[in-house]
Design an enzyme around this catalytic site. Structure first.
Site, mmCIF file in Angstrom:
data_model
loop_
_atom_site.group_PDB
_atom_site.id
_atom_site.type_symbol
_atom_site.label_atom_id
_atom_site.label_comp_id
_atom_site.label_asym_id
_atom_site.label_seq_id
_atom_site.Cartn_x
_atom_site.Cartn_y
_atom_site.Cartn_z
ATOM 1 N N HIS A 88 1.105 0.642 -13.233
ATOM 2 C CA HIS A 88 1.922 -0.507 -13.626
ATOM 3 C C HIS A 88 3.396 -0.104 -13.574
ATOM 4 O O HIS A 88 3.757 0.971 -14.064
ATOM 5 C CB HIS A 88 1.532 -0.954 -15.036
ATOM 6 C CG HIS A 88 2.318 -2.148 -15.486
ATOM 7 N ND1 HIS A 88 2.071 -3.406 -15.004
ATOM 8 C CD2 HIS A 88 3.365 -2.254 -16.326
ATOM 9 C CE1 HIS A 88 2.945 -4.253 -15.535
ATOM 10 N NE2 HIS A 88 3.736 -3.576 -16.340
ATOM 11 N N ASN A 142 -5.327 2.233 -12.960
ATOM 12 C CA ASN A 142 -4.357 1.249 -12.480
ATOM 13 C C ASN A 142 -2.957 1.838 -12.638
ATOM 14 O O ASN A 142 -2.733 2.699 -13.485
ATOM 15 C CB ASN A 142 -4.476 -0.038 -13.305
ATOM 16 C CG ASN A 142 -3.557 -1.129 -12.800
ATOM 17 O OD1 ASN A 142 -3.390 -1.310 -11.592
ATOM 18 N ND2 ASN A 142 -2.932 -1.854 -13.711
ATOM 19 N N GLY A 153 0.789 -1.235 0.000
ATOM 20 C CA GLY A 153 0.000 0.000 0.000
ATOM 21 C C GLY A 153 0.816 1.277 0.000
ATOM 22 O O GLY A 153 0.342 2.307 0.462
ATOM 23 N N SER A 154 2.036 1.239 -0.568
ATOM 24 C CA SER A 154 2.803 2.486 -0.568
ATOM 25 C C SER A 154 2.184 3.512 -1.525
ATOM 26 O O SER A 154 2.241 4.720 -1.272
ATOM 27 C CB SER A 154 4.278 2.227 -0.897
ATOM 28 O OG SER A 154 4.434 1.820 -2.220
ATOM 29 N N ASN A 155 1.576 3.049 -2.607
ATOM 30 C CA ASN A 155 0.867 4.000 -3.490
ATOM 31 C C ASN A 155 -0.354 4.575 -2.785
ATOM 32 O O ASN A 155 -0.641 5.771 -2.905
ATOM 33 C CB ASN A 155 0.466 3.325 -4.801
ATOM 34 C CG ASN A 155 1.611 3.277 -5.787
ATOM 35 O OD1 ASN A 155 1.991 4.296 -6.361
ATOM 36 N ND2 ASN A 155 2.195 2.100 -5.967
ATOM 37 N N MET A 202 -4.094 -7.391 -6.781
ATOM 38 C CA MET A 202 -3.574 -8.501 -7.587
ATOM 39 C C MET A 202 -4.685 -9.405 -8.133
ATOM 40 O O MET A 202 -4.657 -10.620 -7.955
ATOM 41 C CB MET A 202 -2.591 -9.333 -6.757
ATOM 42 C CG MET A 202 -1.374 -8.547 -6.285
ATOM 43 S SD MET A 202 -0.458 -7.796 -7.644
ATOM 44 C CE MET A 202 0.316 -9.242 -8.319
ATOM 45 N N ARG A 203 -5.671 -8.812 -8.767
ATOM 46 C CA ARG A 203 -6.708 -9.619 -9.407
ATOM 47 C C ARG A 203 -7.084 -8.961 -10.724
ATOM 48 O O ARG A 203 -7.089 -7.734 -10.830
ATOM 49 C CB ARG A 203 -7.971 -9.667 -8.535
ATOM 50 C CG ARG A 203 -7.925 -10.668 -7.413
ATOM 51 C CD ARG A 203 -9.233 -10.614 -6.654
ATOM 52 N NE ARG A 203 -10.368 -11.122 -7.419
ATOM 53 C CZ ARG A 203 -10.761 -12.384 -7.416
ATOM 54 N NH1 ARG A 203 -10.117 -13.281 -6.693
ATOM 55 N NH2 ARG A 203 -11.804 -12.772 -8.129
ATOM 56 N N ARG A 243 -15.790 -15.573 -10.445
ATOM 57 C CA ARG A 243 -15.129 -14.268 -10.498
ATOM 58 C C ARG A 243 -16.189 -13.153 -10.499
ATOM 59 O O ARG A 243 -16.057 -12.131 -9.848
ATOM 60 C CB ARG A 243 -14.285 -14.195 -11.774
ATOM 61 C CG ARG A 243 -13.182 -13.188 -11.727
ATOM 62 C CD ARG A 243 -12.013 -13.647 -12.549
ATOM 63 N NE ARG A 243 -12.353 -13.727 -13.970
ATOM 64 C CZ ARG A 243 -12.086 -12.751 -14.856
ATOM 65 N NH1 ARG A 243 -11.489 -11.664 -14.469
ATOM 66 N NH2 ARG A 243 -12.400 -12.887 -16.123
ATOM 67 N N GLU A 300 6.222 6.205 -9.117
ATOM 68 C CA GLU A 300 4.812 5.810 -8.985
ATOM 69 C C GLU A 300 4.111 6.717 -7.992
ATOM 70 O O GLU A 300 2.983 7.157 -8.202
ATOM 71 C CB GLU A 300 4.704 4.356 -8.501
ATOM 72 C CG GLU A 300 5.184 3.334 -9.502
ATOM 73 C CD GLU A 300 4.898 1.906 -9.030
ATOM 74 O OE1 GLU A 300 3.862 1.664 -8.408
ATOM 75 O OE2 GLU A 300 5.731 1.020 -9.302
HETATM 76 C C1 GRF Z 1 3.376 -1.304 -7.480
HETATM 77 O O1 GRF Z 1 4.631 -1.635 -7.982
HETATM 78 C C2 GRF Z 1 2.393 -1.102 -8.594
HETATM 79 O O2 GRF Z 1 2.965 -0.578 -9.749
HETATM 80 C C3 GRF Z 1 1.886 -2.504 -8.852
HETATM 81 O O3 GRF Z 1 1.814 -3.097 -7.587
HETATM 82 C C4 GRF Z 1 2.752 -2.470 -6.708
HETATM 83 C C5 GRF Z 1 1.982 -2.005 -5.517
HETATM 84 O O4 GRF Z 1 2.823 -1.502 -4.520
HETATM 85 N N1 GRF Z 1 0.634 -2.484 -9.565
HETATM 86 P P1 GRF Z 1 2.197 -0.820 -3.244
HETATM 87 O O5 GRF Z 1 1.266 -1.847 -2.605
HETATM 88 O O6 GRF Z 1 1.467 0.419 -3.669
HETATM 89 O O7 GRF Z 1 3.372 -0.517 -2.353
#
Ligand code: GRF
Length: 221
Positions: free
Chosen positions: A112, A110, A15-17, A93-94, A68, A177
């Site tokens: 990436h 999203n 969850g760093s983003n 992750m889905r 799903r 990011e």
């Molecule tokens: C990030 O590298 C993002 O690009 C990818 O999953 C990772 C999530 O990292 N989709 P975080 O949980 O936000 O730290």
């Protein structure tokens, strides 16, 4: 013009983003409010971050016999019940089903960790590193039915140096990011994103002079 956008954030991991989005909201630099954080994994540190900031969160676990679509229905119901306008996938992750995508058309973002369309799918950083590219980066895009194929909103590039390892490269990418995801959400909140087919036009944004970058440097050649 900015308004406050209601976000729903979907997480699976650290969850760093998510943290960077929360920090911008708390600083007043991102006109948004996180209405709900949903996780598919009770152990995700992202959920602990939600609790620390007093943001409502819930875990919707899969497993069991449900399809799903049934799983995605639960996500959509929760997001709609919280009046979410924009869904932010932050390390979720889905792969989303068409049912989910139809519920939020061009309202799912999203991030990436590579320069799409290169190196889609999992482990984008490692794929770029192993390939030997001299630049990689990250991409925020709208989600569509493919894996990392939707219209691109914003990208950041980072160099890949000879001394790098997959870890040092991943750290360099992650730092970017954290800058571009809140910015993409802000552009959305300001009504500046216009989707035309595959292209996302960004209204009133300065177009600086061309500034090519080279790695390794090309000086006085
Ligand atoms: C990030 O590298 C993002 O690009 C990818 O999953 C990772 C999530 O990292 N989709 P975080 O949980 O936000 O730290």
């Amino acid at each position: 013009m900015s308004r406050i956008v209601n976000l729903g954030v979907l997480v699976s991991g650290s969850g760093s983003n998510l943290q960077s989005i929360i920090d911008h909201i708390e600083k007043g630099t991102l006109p948004a409010r996180i209405r709900i954080i949903l996780g598919n994994n009770p152990g995700a540190f992202a959920l602990e971050r939600a609790r620390r900031h007093g943001i409502p969160c819930a875990v919707i676990e899969h497993g069991g016999a449900g399809s799903r679509e049934e799983y995605d229905r639960k996500l959509v119901d929760s997001l709609q019940a919280h009046d979410v306008e924009l869904v932010v996938l932050a390390g979720f992750m889905r792969v989303l089903s068409p049912l989910f995508l139809r519920a939020f058309p061009m309202r799912i973002m999203n991030i990436h960790p590579a320069l799409l369309p290169s190196f889609p799918g999992t482990h984008g950083q490692k794929k770029a590193f192993d390939y030997g590219v001299k630049f990689s980066g990250c991409t925020v895009h709208f989600a569509d039915e493919g894996v990392d194929t939707g219209p691109v909103i914003i990208q950041a590039i980072v160099p890949v140096y000879d001394a790098d390892t997959e870890e040092t490269l991943s750290r360099r990418i992650l730092k970017e990011e954290h800058r571009i995801y809140p910015k993409a959400i802000k552009l959305y909140a300001e009504g500046k994103l216009q989707v035309e087919g595959r292209k996302v036009r960004v209204k009133d944004h300065p177009q600086p002079e061309d500034s090519p970058r080279h790695n390794p440097p090309v000086v006085d050649f």
